[in-house]
Design an enzyme around this catalytic site. Structure first.
Site, PDB file in Angstrom:
ATOM      1  N   CYS A   2       0.854  -1.201   0.000  1.00 48.16           N
ATOM      2  CA  CYS A   2       0.000   0.000   0.000  1.00 48.16           C
ATOM      3  C   CYS A   2       0.889   1.251   0.000  1.00 48.16           C
ATOM      4  CB  CYS A   2      -0.853   0.018   1.254  1.00 48.16           C
ATOM      5  SG  CYS A   2      -1.756  -1.510   1.531  1.00 48.16           S
ATOM      6  N   ARG A  28       1.607   1.551  -6.138  1.00 49.53           N
ATOM      7  CA  ARG A  28       1.877   0.568  -5.078  1.00 49.53           C
ATOM      8  C   ARG A  28       0.636  -0.242  -4.742  1.00 49.53           C
ATOM      9  NH1 ARG A  28       6.453   2.014  -2.056  1.00 49.53           N
ATOM     10  NH2 ARG A  28       5.601   0.932  -0.273  1.00 49.53           N
ATOM     11  N   TRP A  80      -3.660  -1.930  -1.308  1.00 48.17           N
ATOM     12  CA  TRP A  80      -3.595  -3.179  -2.068  1.00 48.17           C
ATOM     13  C   TRP A  80      -4.010  -4.244  -1.052  1.00 48.17           C
ATOM     14  CZ3 TRP A  80       0.092  -7.480  -2.169  1.00 48.17           C
ATOM     15  CH2 TRP A  80      -0.114  -8.336  -3.260  1.00 48.17           C
ATOM     16  N   ASN A 106       0.801   0.183   6.179  1.00 49.37           N
ATOM     17  CA  ASN A 106       1.269  -0.665   5.072  1.00 49.37           C
ATOM     18  C   ASN A 106       2.035  -1.821   5.705  1.00 49.37           C
ATOM     19  OD1 ASN A 106       2.226  -1.768   2.697  1.00 49.37           O
ATOM     20  ND2 ASN A 106       3.999  -0.404   2.619  1.00 49.37           N
ATOM     21  N   GLY A 107       1.633  -3.058   5.420  1.00 47.67           N
ATOM     22  CA  GLY A 107       2.315  -4.218   6.006  1.00 47.67           C
ATOM     23  C   GLY A 107       1.290  -5.236   6.452  1.00 47.67           C
ATOM     24  N   GLU A 487      11.014 -13.752 -19.071  1.00 44.92           N
ATOM     25  CA  GLU A 487      10.708 -12.326 -18.830  1.00 44.92           C
ATOM     26  C   GLU A 487       9.742 -11.803 -19.896  1.00 44.92           C
ATOM     27  OE1 GLU A 487      10.915 -10.484 -16.476  1.00 44.92           O
ATOM     28  OE2 GLU A 487      10.626  -8.471 -17.279  1.00 44.92           O
ATOM     29  N   LYS A 491       5.942 -10.244 -19.073  1.00 43.94           N
ATOM     30  CA  LYS A 491       5.452  -8.933 -19.512  1.00 43.94           C
ATOM     31  C   LYS A 491       4.082  -9.044 -20.179  1.00 43.94           C
ATOM     32  CE  LYS A 491       8.087  -6.483 -17.585  1.00 43.94           C
ATOM     33  NZ  LYS A 491       8.293  -7.450 -16.635  1.00 43.94           N
ATOM     34  N   GLU A 494       1.486  -9.826 -17.499  1.00 42.96           N
ATOM     35  CA  GLU A 494       1.252  -8.725 -16.564  1.00 42.96           C
ATOM     36  C   GLU A 494       0.420  -7.609 -17.157  1.00 42.96           C
ATOM     37  OE1 GLU A 494       4.388  -7.187 -13.598  1.00 42.96           O
ATOM     38  OE2 GLU A 494       5.448  -7.699 -15.440  1.00 42.96           O
ATOM     39  N   HIS A 510       8.726 -31.950 -25.367  1.00 45.20           N
ATOM     40  CA  HIS A 510       8.449 -32.942 -24.299  1.00 45.20           C
ATOM     41  C   HIS A 510       7.094 -32.676 -23.664  1.00 45.20           C
ATOM     42  CE1 HIS A 510      12.481 -34.602 -24.576  1.00 45.20           C
ATOM     43  NE2 HIS A 510      12.912 -33.353 -24.699  1.00 45.20           N
ATOM     44  N   LYS A 609       3.474  -2.535  -7.329  1.00 45.13           N
ATOM     45  CA  LYS A 609       4.833  -2.350  -7.818  1.00 45.13           C
ATOM     46  C   LYS A 609       5.842  -3.126  -6.981  1.00 45.13           C
ATOM     47  CE  LYS A 609       8.201  -0.781 -10.250  1.00 45.13           C
ATOM     48  NZ  LYS A 609       8.443  -1.447 -11.546  1.00 45.13           N
TER      49      LYS A 609
HETATM   50  C1  AGP Z   1       7.870  -7.285 -12.708  1.00 48.19           C
HETATM   51  O1  AGP Z   1       7.324  -6.716 -13.899  1.00 48.19           O
HETATM   52  C2  AGP Z   1       6.859  -7.335 -11.602  1.00 48.19           C
HETATM   53  N1  AGP Z   1       6.365  -6.039 -11.328  1.00 48.19           N
HETATM   54  C3  AGP Z   1       7.326  -8.107 -10.396  1.00 48.19           C
HETATM   55  O2  AGP Z   1       7.557  -9.426 -10.819  1.00 48.19           O
HETATM   56  C4  AGP Z   1       8.620  -7.613  -9.705  1.00 48.19           C
HETATM   57  O3  AGP Z   1       9.728  -7.833 -10.533  1.00 48.19           O
HETATM   58  C5  AGP Z   1       8.802  -8.416  -8.408  1.00 48.19           C
HETATM   59  O4  AGP Z   1       7.698  -8.156  -7.576  1.00 48.19           O
HETATM   60  C6  AGP Z   1      10.097  -8.080  -7.673  1.00 48.19           C
HETATM   61  O5  AGP Z   1      10.097  -6.718  -7.322  1.00 48.19           O
HETATM   62  P1  AGP Z   1      11.497  -6.064  -6.837  1.00 48.19           P
HETATM   63  O6  AGP Z   1      12.429  -6.137  -8.007  1.00 48.19           O
HETATM   64  O7  AGP Z   1      11.142  -4.665  -6.452  1.00 48.19           O
HETATM   65  O8  AGP Z   1      11.997  -6.892  -5.688  1.00 48.19           O
END
Ligand code: AGP
Length: 614
Positions: A2, A28, A80, A106-107, A487, A491, A494, A510, A609
């Site tokens: 959050c 966030r 969040w 936050n937490g 990766e 993307k 996501e 396989h 994020k």
């Molecule tokens: C990547 O596009 C994502 N937003 C997510 O996988 C991110 O890489 C992951 O949460 C790790 O975050 P960090 O690099 O801030 O530790």
């Protein structure tokens, strides 16, 4: 995770700064938002589900004209969800039993159930399902006249993580903030104090900041800031200068932060590289690693830990350390690592990768590695972040703030930093000066090579148009390009919400090849690296099942281009650097597919994020 904002001033309305701060922190988490405002008639609370813009509208209606001027102190929160659905009742701020105290958090409070039961026994009534409301009640229960000590009393009973800000009608003019495991920064302005989860919500007001540390509790009034530990001992923290300005977190004319950050990569990597290459001796200068050549030469194994995109960068690191420095390296998913009772010790170098420097699983894996006596370093983008501070050594990415939830420039900067560490380690071993000089020279070229890929954005958009309606995709690569395939798939998942899988090219036959049909495009990473010819064979297997293949092909490789349906050409570079040049094409492909599908892009559904909870 959050976003929290606090604002305290003698004569400036808090409403605008709080809402601006929430907009900065919306990446966030954004399923609900709220504010608590302190004025002459006490504390007013406004909460709304959905994005911050909806809270904006609510406040415009609730505080017409110059009504907002009445409130010069306030706290705010964008959520969040971790406990309870995104509803107004569960939105922050939460209040104490008598409603006089408001708190944002936050937490995760892990012992919230036991604390709630104890409070209920004493007659407390709860309005939400959240762990945060328990904390608001607890502080209120301890408040016998001193809010600062009452907060410390309450927090000493909390297990878990928190970044909190609270205000109380019984203590006008005071704001108490505290952190443990979730970031909190205090901006020290001329006439105002701004508190936030990260500096992006502060730099509009001041670049003088105090990074609170775990266990710090601070009392903020218009007359000043006082910091104490949980057991109330006085603590002093230095005021630091933030080294970037508000301009770096604006969109700068791009439609989305993600596109801006993709196009920033040449500059971002210049900054990652700047001052860190010794082209005379063919090595890297990484003073932040804080390790002598003897300590570097004594490293027997490297463990690279991270999550998501950072894990994928760590997987590239495996190939870099083994190929360039002859050191066995294993990438580990941070959560899996921390709970696996890992076998690490003094001969191991554990490298934690984290753009935010706050990811809970990665932080826990760092702490576990430190507990077991390993050498621990970090590659973070956020200066002063928890992981960076707790490892005490590492390489800052200097990629500039990454606002879009989908990570792009942080990935390429991490891979670049890993490459420079591998160069440095290699030169303490068998990597020759000549090979080191060649690699250092190629590293210097990378920003220009990325520009050549960026120049193809229009071509990539046209290819994306052909495949934007696909509901399933495969990304395949071999060796050092396999993590890049993962990766590329991440993307697309996501930001375009397309089911996509990254696979070792050799693995497709396989089993997964059973899924291939005309409607299942395959993105094949065909940069000129060892194993490319074999991947071309896999491409034929895909096309024999009528699956269309998009090839990421090295310029001039006519054979590879002829073997696929659509080609994205990328400049030639050394195999060690091919992930960086290849991934830029995949980032643009994912961006254009998402845009064509009308997706949100910068703040995808369900995501945040940085995941500062387990
Ligand atoms: C990547 O596009 C994502 N937003 C997510 O996988 C991110 O890489 C992951 O949460 C790790 O975050 P960090 O690099 O801030 O530790």
């Amino acid at each position: 995770m959050c976003g929290i904002v606090g604002f305290s001033s003698k004569d400036t309305s808090a409403v605008g700064p709080l809402l601006n701060g929430l907009h900065r922190l919306e990446y966030r988490g954004y399923d609900s938002a709220g504010v608590a405002l302190e004025g002459a008639e006490g504390i007013k609370i406004y909460k709304q589900t959905g994005k911050v813009a909806k809270l904006d509208a609510l406040l415009k209606k609730a505080l017409p004209g110059d009504e907002a001027q009445k409130f010069t102190i306030g706290i705010a929160h964008t959520r969040w969800a971790t406990h309870g659905l995104p509803t107004v009742a569960n939105a922050h701020p939460h209040v104490s039993g008598d409603g006089s105290l408001a708190l944002v958090h936050n937490g995760i409070i892990e012992n919230h159930a036991a604390l709630r039961a104890g409070l209920e026994k004493r007659g407390a009534k709860f309005l939400s399902q959240t762990d945060t409301e328990v904390l608001a009640h607890l502080v209120g229960a301890f408040d016998k006249g001193d809010l600062f000590s009452a907060t410390c009393e309450a927090l000493r009973r909390v297990e878990g993580t928190y970044g909190v800000a609270l205000i109380s009608e019984k203590h006008p003019g005071e704001m108490i903030v505290a952190r443990k495991g979730s970031p909190l920064v205090i901006g020290v302005g001329e006439n105002e104090t701004v508190v936030a989860s990260d500096v992006s919500a502060i730099v509009a007001y001041t670049r003088q900041v105090i990074y609170l540390k775990d266990g710090d509790v601070a009392r903020i009034t218009p007359d000043g800031i006082e910091i104490r530990s949980l057991d109330f001992a006085s603590v002093s923290r230095e005021v630091q200068e933030v080294d970037w300005d508000i301009g770096s977190i604006e969109k700068g004319g791009y439609e989305h932060f993600m596109l801006k950050e993709i196009f920033e990569q040449p500059d971002a990597l210049q900054n990652t590289i700047r001052g860190r290459l010794d082209s005379r001796d063919g090595t890297a200068i990484l003073s932040g690693l804080n390790l002598t050549p003897r300590e570097l030469a004594a490293v027997r194994r490297i463990v690279v830990i991270g999550c998501g995109t950072s894990l994928h960068a760590g997987m590239v690191g495996k190939y870099l350390f083994e190929n360039l420095a002859d050191i066995p390296a294993s990438p580990e998913q941070a959560a899996e690592f921390r709970y696996s009772n890992p076998i690490v010790g003094p001969d191991d170098l554990v490298i934690a990768l984290s753009q935010s420097g706050e990811t809970a699983d990665t932080l826990a894996a760092v702490r576990e590695s430190i507990r077991k006596g390993a050498l621990v370093a970090s590659l973070c983008n956020v200066v002063g972040s928890t992981i960076a501070r707790e490892t005490g050594r590492g390489v800052y990415l200097h990629a500039g703030p990454e606002i879009s939830v989908a990570s792009t420039k942080a990935f390429t900067a991490q891979v670049m930093a890993l490459c420079m560490i591998a160069l440095k380690l290699g030169r303490t071993r068998r990597l020759s000066r000549e090979d080191g000089i060649q690699l250092a020279a190629e590293i210097e070229r990378i920003p220009e090579l990325i520009k050549a890929v960026l120049a193809q954005s229009k071509t990539i958009e046209q290819i994306a148009e052909k495949y934007a309606k696909a509901n399933d995709m495969f990304f395949i690569g071999r060796g050092i390009l396999y993590p890049t395939a993962l990766e590329g798939a991440l993307k697309i998942k996501e930001i375009a919400y397309v089911h996509a899988e990254g696979y070792q090219a050799a693995e497709l036959k396989h089993g997964p090849i059973a899924l291939l049909r005309e409607e299942t495009p395959v993105v094949a990473l065909l940069a000129d690296v060892p194993g490319k010819e074999k991947t071309l064979g896999n491409v034929q297997e895909c096309r024999a099942r009528r699956a269309p293949v998009i090839g990421i092909v090295t310029e001039g490789d006519a054979a590879a281009a002829a073997a696929v349906d659509d080609t994205i050409f990328i400049p030639r570079t050394l195999p060690s650097l091919s992930p960086i040049v290849t991934v830029v094409a995949l980032q643009l492909f994912a961006y254009h597919v998402a845009r064509l599908r009308g997706c949100e892009i910068d703040q995808p559904r369900n995501l945040a994020k940085s995941v500062t909870v387990e």
